[in-house]
Scaffold this active site. Sequence first.
Site, short mmCIF file in Angstrom:
data_model
loop_
_atom_site.label_atom_id
_atom_site.label_comp_id
_atom_site.label_asym_id
_atom_site.label_seq_id
_atom_site.Cartn_x
_atom_site.Cartn_y
_atom_site.Cartn_z
N GLU A 223 39.71 43.10 43.07
CA GLU A 223 39.26 41.96 42.28
C GLU A 223 38.82 40.85 43.22
O GLU A 223 39.47 40.59 44.24
CB GLU A 223 40.37 41.45 41.36
CG GLU A 223 40.73 42.39 40.23
CD GLU A 223 39.63 42.56 39.21
OE1 GLU A 223 38.80 41.63 39.06
OE2 GLU A 223 39.58 43.62 38.56
N HIS A 379 40.40 43.16 33.98
CA HIS A 379 40.08 42.34 35.16
C HIS A 379 41.32 41.77 35.84
O HIS A 379 41.19 40.91 36.72
CB HIS A 379 39.11 41.22 34.80
CG HIS A 379 37.74 41.73 34.41
ND1 HIS A 379 37.05 42.67 35.15
CD2 HIS A 379 36.96 41.45 33.34
CE1 HIS A 379 35.90 42.94 34.57
NE2 HIS A 379 35.82 42.23 33.45
#
Length: 425
Positions: A223, A379
């Site tokens: 990420e 996410h």
Amino acid sequence: MFARFSVLLVNTLSSSSSLTNMMRPRFPSFRRQARKLKHFPSSFISYHQQLGFFPTMNNHTHNRKKPMCLYFTHGKCTKMDDPAHMERFNHDSSAGVEVDSGELKHVVEMNTTRRRKPLCLYYIHGKCTKMDDPVHMERFDHDSAVGNQVDSGELKHIVEMSTTHRRKPLCLYYTHGKCTKMDDPVHIEMFNHDCSLGLEVNADALKQLQYQDFDYLLVLDLEGKVEILEFPVVMIDLKTLRFVDLFHRFVRPVKMGEQRVNEYIEGKYGKIGVDRVWHDTAITFQEVLQEFEVWMAHNNLWEREQGGSLHRAAFVTCGNWDLKTKIPQQCKDSNIKLPSYFMEWINLKDIYLNFYKRRAPGMRSMMNELQISLLGTHHLGIDDSKNIARVMQRMLSDGAVMQITARRSVRSHGNVEFLFKNRIT
């Protein structure tokens, strides 16, 4: 003009219907003139109140609440001496809130039974610094047991509902090895500390399992677009398809100023409520790789003395970006050499395309097509890694074979060879 209006109004109301009808055409033009007036004189209003043409102040107050003057609530009202303004707007902040002792008791009972104060989340993490602030204590609950008093039957029902209908979020302090509340029943009730949840498999999943060239697969989903913010890896045993271990670290950028980092983290993790954990646990990418190598050595996946390649294991990513682009970029930003264990990987999208003969541009599309529900928060890297691992488990149980799809040139790390003809670009 006001005298004319008074006479006209009185005569009209007291006259016969025929007279009223005769005079009615004169009213529209006068109404247009009256609308131009900003206020009626107080003497005019008081005179016609006596005649019953206007409601008294008491009736007006009783039937309609005046709106609160919002300039007054901001301490900026400059018309406190303007009777027309005072007539139109309320300047008493307590209006409508007056209660006697009996009503107060009722309000307290309603507040207790119908509305619970939200639990202070700083408190449950042991970081509340406002325990002596009466306003904070009034707004937030600091009694973790409030609302949780249940008998054994209710508790069993709640546990069953929690297990079947809602998964508790994974404790991210725990994944970093820094959870200090393992003996706190409230914390244990709120957060999951079993990293294998959601990755369970049954015996039927192994019936179509094919021979694989690897013993373990390491699912990685980074990420961070500017710099890497999160480095999660989920380890799966290819013989049993079971979860073995995970490695999870938040990564602190090295080329960004403190203010930019705070804005970056607030935008990325603040909206899902894990920004505080990030600030408490994040370390530099160089430190992450050092701890990752210790973790791999502990799981017999890698040895520095044997050339630095993985031992019967391979990385699995959802796309080529993680290992083709981002890892080399972050190594350059951190002034470290690209580790040799990042030389090859499996792009699950390419395996999916060639096995099922249909394209899936991302994790969510693969999950939707295979009818796999989303686990955790999209996410958040550790949750995405687990979801990718679940897709991979399903593909393996359907008979897919995991093969290396991309390999980096040893001489020129920028050159990557893609080994599948049919692939997701």
